[in-house]
Design a protein around this motif. Structure first.
Motif, PDB file in Angstrom:
ATOM      1  N   LEU A 137       0.873  -1.154   0.000  1.00  0.00           N
ATOM      2  CA  LEU A 137       0.000   0.000   0.000  1.00  0.00           C
ATOM      3  C   LEU A 137       0.920   1.215   0.000  1.00  0.00           C
ATOM      4  N   VAL A 138       0.912   1.978  -1.081  1.00  0.00           N
ATOM      5  CA  VAL A 138       1.876   3.070  -1.231  1.00  0.00           C
ATOM      6  C   VAL A 138       1.194   4.389  -1.550  1.00  0.00           C
ATOM      7  N   LEU A 139       1.848   5.443  -1.127  1.00  0.00           N
ATOM      8  CA  LEU A 139       1.513   6.787  -1.558  1.00  0.00           C
ATOM      9  C   LEU A 139       2.575   7.127  -2.596  1.00  0.00           C
ATOM     10  N   ASP A 140       2.183   7.072  -3.867  1.00  0.00           N
ATOM     11  CA  ASP A 140       3.103   7.250  -4.989  1.00  0.00           C
ATOM     12  C   ASP A 140       2.976   8.679  -5.498  1.00  0.00           C
ATOM     13  N   PRO A 141       4.063   9.460  -5.483  1.00  0.00           N
ATOM     14  CA  PRO A 141       3.960  10.847  -5.923  1.00  0.00           C
ATOM     15  C   PRO A 141       3.586  11.012  -7.396  1.00  0.00           C
ATOM     16  N   ASN A 142       3.639   9.927  -8.168  1.00  0.00           N
ATOM     17  CA  ASN A 142       3.235  10.007  -9.573  1.00  0.00           C
ATOM     18  C   ASN A 142       1.743   9.789  -9.786  1.00  0.00           C
ATOM     19  N   HIS A 143       1.030   9.313  -8.757  1.00  0.00           N
ATOM     20  CA  HIS A 143      -0.389   8.986  -8.891  1.00  0.00           C
ATOM     21  C   HIS A 143      -1.121   9.371  -7.611  1.00  0.00           C
ATOM     22  N   ALA A 144      -2.135  10.213  -7.717  1.00  0.00           N
ATOM     23  CA  ALA A 144      -2.868  10.698  -6.545  1.00  0.00           C
ATOM     24  C   ALA A 144      -3.529   9.556  -5.784  1.00  0.00           C
TER      25      ALA A 144
END
Length: 181
Positions: free
Chosen positions: A149-156
């Protein structure tokens, strides 16, 4: 810890994925300052706004901490937030997960570029000219089975990766007790 990931997510610009992930982590830990991504990239050692830290900043000499760690702590401290950061290389294939009460920025050589598409963000070990252009950093918030489970700076928003990425270094960030000097 992630009640509202949209409130801390930071959009990547240029090569600022590490800074965006660190800034999101600091916000989750309580940073209230409206720091902008460009100034965070410079505070973390980028040579220009929206650039990445220098590659060697992710590594410390034996017995010394990585420059990235000291810069994260200084940046947070200037904003009144006491944190401790620890960046270490990791071996591909070893399980990666955040420990209790910490946030984990994974600096990846390979992973989910976008839903359903896996790759190396333009990096290729056989092509030295790609060494400064590829790889990616994400904020790994949890591991559920084999899923990240990630917070990816490329995808909101919060992303569910069906399989883990391949990390090169891991930056562990957690609250630190204030010194009583």
């Amino acid at each position: 810890m992630l009640d509202d990931p949209e409130s801390v997510w930071v959009a990547n610009r240029g090569g600022a994925c590490t800074a965006a992930s660190v800034l999101a982590a600091l916000r989750l830990l309580g940073l209230k300052s409206p720091l902008e991504l460009g100034e965070v990239t410079l505070a973390l050692g980028a040579r220009q706004p929206f650039g990445p830290p220098v590659l060697l900043d992710y590594f410390g000499l034996p017995g010394r901490r990585a420059r990235l760690d000291r810069r994260i702590e200084a940046l947070a401290g200037e904003q009144g937030l006491a944190v401790r950061a620890l960046t270490r290389p990791t071996l591909p294939g070893l399980p990666v997960r955040p420990a209790k009460d910490e946030l984990l920025v994974a600096n990846l050589a390979w992973g989910q570029e976008r839903p359903g598409v896996y790759g190396s963000w333009g990096w290729n070990i056989l092509r030295p000219h790609t060494y400064s252009t590829g790889g990616h950093s994400v904020l790994l918030t949890a591991v559920e089975g084999r899923q990240w489970l990630v917070l990816d700076p490329n995808h909101a928003g919060l992303q569910r990766w069906p399989r883990p990425g391949v990390a090169v270094t891991l930056t562990r960030i957690h609250r630190a007790a204030r010194s009583s000097r």
